[in-house]
Design an enzyme around this catalytic site. Structure first.
Site, PDB file in Angstrom:
ATOM      1  N   ASP A   1      -5.373  -6.264   6.194  1.00  0.00           N
ATOM      2  CA  ASP A   1      -6.639  -5.746   5.628  1.00  0.00           C
ATOM      3  C   ASP A   1      -7.543  -6.657   5.347  1.00  0.00           C
ATOM      4  OD1 ASP A   1      -8.324  -3.718   4.547  1.00  0.00           O
ATOM      5  OD2 ASP A   1      -7.110  -3.305   2.766  1.00  0.00           O
TER       6      ASP A   1
ATOM      7  N   TYR B   1       0.714  -1.269   0.065  1.00  0.00           N
ATOM      8  CA  TYR B   1      -0.031  -0.094  -0.102  1.00  0.00           C
ATOM      9  C   TYR B   1       0.918   1.346   0.135  1.00  0.00           C
ATOM     10  CZ  TYR B   1      -4.027  -2.955   1.284  1.00  0.00           C
ATOM     11  OH  TYR B   1      -4.912  -4.128   1.289  1.00  0.00           O
TER      12      TYR B   1
ATOM     13  N   ASP C   1     -11.273  -8.144   7.872  1.00  0.00           N
ATOM     14  CA  ASP C   1     -12.597  -8.021   7.226  1.00  0.00           C
ATOM     15  C   ASP C   1     -13.022  -9.320   7.524  1.00  0.00           C
ATOM     16  OD1 ASP C   1     -12.486  -5.227   6.628  1.00  0.00           O
ATOM     17  OD2 ASP C   1     -13.861  -5.372   5.057  1.00  0.00           O
TER      18      ASP C   1
ATOM     19  N   ASP D   1      -3.160 -17.943   3.159  1.00  0.00           N
ATOM     20  CA  ASP D   1      -4.432 -18.499   2.683  1.00  0.00           C
ATOM     21  C   ASP D   1      -4.909 -19.684   3.588  1.00  0.00           C
ATOM     22  OD1 ASP D   1      -1.761 -19.364   2.223  1.00  0.00           O
ATOM     23  OD2 ASP D   1      -2.208 -20.402   0.116  1.00  0.00           O
TER      24      ASP D   1
ATOM     25  N   LYS E   1       3.571 -15.493   4.067  1.00  0.00           N
ATOM     26  CA  LYS E   1       3.475 -16.307   2.564  1.00  0.00           C
ATOM     27  C   LYS E   1       4.780 -16.668   2.016  1.00  0.00           C
ATOM     28  CE  LYS E   1       0.987 -17.675  -0.954  1.00  0.00           C
ATOM     29  NZ  LYS E   1      -0.001 -18.762  -0.787  1.00  0.00           N
TER      30      LYS E   1
END
Ligand code: NAD
Length: 365
Positions: free
Chosen positions: A253, A147, A257, A229, A197
């Protein structure tokens, strides 16, 4: 001596002002009860600020934030159609949110994912999966990674449009969030899940190497690793195995959620964004254009963010706990907001302002 704190109030867009109003009602009660004075300074920020002033994060707002002891921010953002009316670099996230985070280096984002046992029925997961409630703390690195990396776009040699966005971390950025995560784990169950990851991303290889260097300073904390994942699946199948989780910006992020989904609504997701000198507090969710102006938004996330501010910026742990208990009491008394409405209709649905009023009443009695 009377204590006084100055708070920058950035109401934001869509449901922002609606839920902020309820948070202020609660803050005023705390003011009366604690004797601490809160000087609230409102300033424009986000999509509406762009249309009113030509800037999503106007200079006057920066000055208000610079002077404040803490910043409270409502969600920002517009519907997809309205966003298209704003130049790309002034659209609320790029024009206001990321610059706010950068300005105060609020690298440590605390996102509690919490449902007490008696409210476990709010979760869409089966009762046996969430029996005993959900209680985890997601810690998201907030000012690095994709980001905030360099961005480039253009037309390549073959005449095709392309974009290049860089995922960058240096070891100091990783180290500082690791210390935050280990310290938080120490306060809780002393188990830290590291989300990464490293099977694909080099950034995760460095992330894990730095974690290994920091870990010996916290020998009492058990570190567990999960690939992002697989962590998404594990969160749904068995959320109760997690306590503190640490992750880089984009993973945080997305997984936070998912956390809101586990609870039954993003409306139950407050957050704290903490930097070395200043912190700001905001719901984890967006501005919910789909329900704006209807008086149905759940203000828990905004009121909970106020509680986090009292705890983390002003050392008012007792008052923060009182607020959280008051909200729990309102839900526990058979009331619910529209986002958490149960299909059998057992709870009475109340609106945004009514929820705020009931939290105030619970604090006063
Ligand atoms: P959103 O988080 O606004 O909404 C997702 C869903 O959750 C919607 O159905 C919404 O009604 C519901 N919801 C969210 N908060 C709620 C609440 N307090 N009470 C009840 N229901 C609630 O996500 P979106 O629709 O993808 O984004 C809307 C806008 O928000 C976009 O412009 C986006 O860029 C922006 N956004 C801002 C932030 C921020 O300010 N930090 C974060 C995420 C998204």
């Amino acid at each position: 001596m009377i204590k006084k704190y100055t708070i920058a109030m950035l109401e934001g867009d869509c449901i922002g002002p609606e839920i902020m109003r309820e948070a202020v009602k609660v803050l005023r009660v705390i003011e009366q009860q604690s004797g601490v004075t809160f000087d609230l300074q409102y300033a424009p920020f986000g999509g509406k600020a762009y249309f009113d002033t030509g800037k999503a994060f106007p200079d006057e707002t920066k000055a208000v934030c610079d002077r404040a002891d803490a910043i409270v921010k409502g969600p920002i953002g517009l519907s997809h159609a309205d966003s298209q009316r704003i130049p790309v670099d002034e659209q609320p996230e790029r024009g206001a949110l990321l610059p706010l985070r950068r300005r105060y280096n609020t690298f440590a984002n605390f996102r509690p994912v919490y449902l007490p046992p008696e409210l476990a029925h709010f979760s869409p997961l089966k009762a046996r999966v969430v029996e005993g409630g959900i209680d985890m703390m997601m810690i998201r690195e907030l000012v690095g990674g994709l980001y905030f990396g360099r961005k480039e776009e253009g037309v390549n040699a073959e005449g095709k449009r392309y974009v290049n966005e860089v995922l960058e971390y240096d070891e100091d950025q990783i180290r500082q969030i690791m210390h935050i995560a280990f310290k938080e784990s120490r306060k809780r169950k002393k188990v830290l899940h590291n989300i990464h990851k490293s099977n694909v991303l080099k950034s995760s290889v460095l992330w894990n190497a730095v974690l290994d260097e920091v870990a010996p300073e916290y020998p009492d904390v058990v570190v567990k690793h999960a690939i992002v994942d697989a962590a998404a699946t594990a969160l749904v199948l068995n959320p109760r195995q997690f306590d503190v989780m640490v992750m880089e910006n984009m993973f945080g992020d997305i997984l936070s959620d998912l956390g809101g989904g586990l609870l039954g609504s993003l409306g139950l997701m407050p957050s704290a964004c903490v930097g070395p000198e200043k912190a700001y507090y905001e719901p984890s969710h967006g501005s919910a254009p789909d329900i704006a102006g209807k008086g149905v938004a759940n203000p828990y996330s905004m009121i909970g963010s106020i509680a986090l501010m009292l705890e983390k910026s002003f050392g008012m742990e007792k008052e923060a706990q009182q607020i959280m208990n008051a909200m729990r009491k309102v839900f526990g008394s058979g009331y619910t907001t529209a986002d958490l409405k149960d299909p059998e209709g057992k709870s009475q649905v109340i609106g945004t302002a009514e929820f705020g009023d009931k939290v105030v009443a619970a604090l006063l009695h």
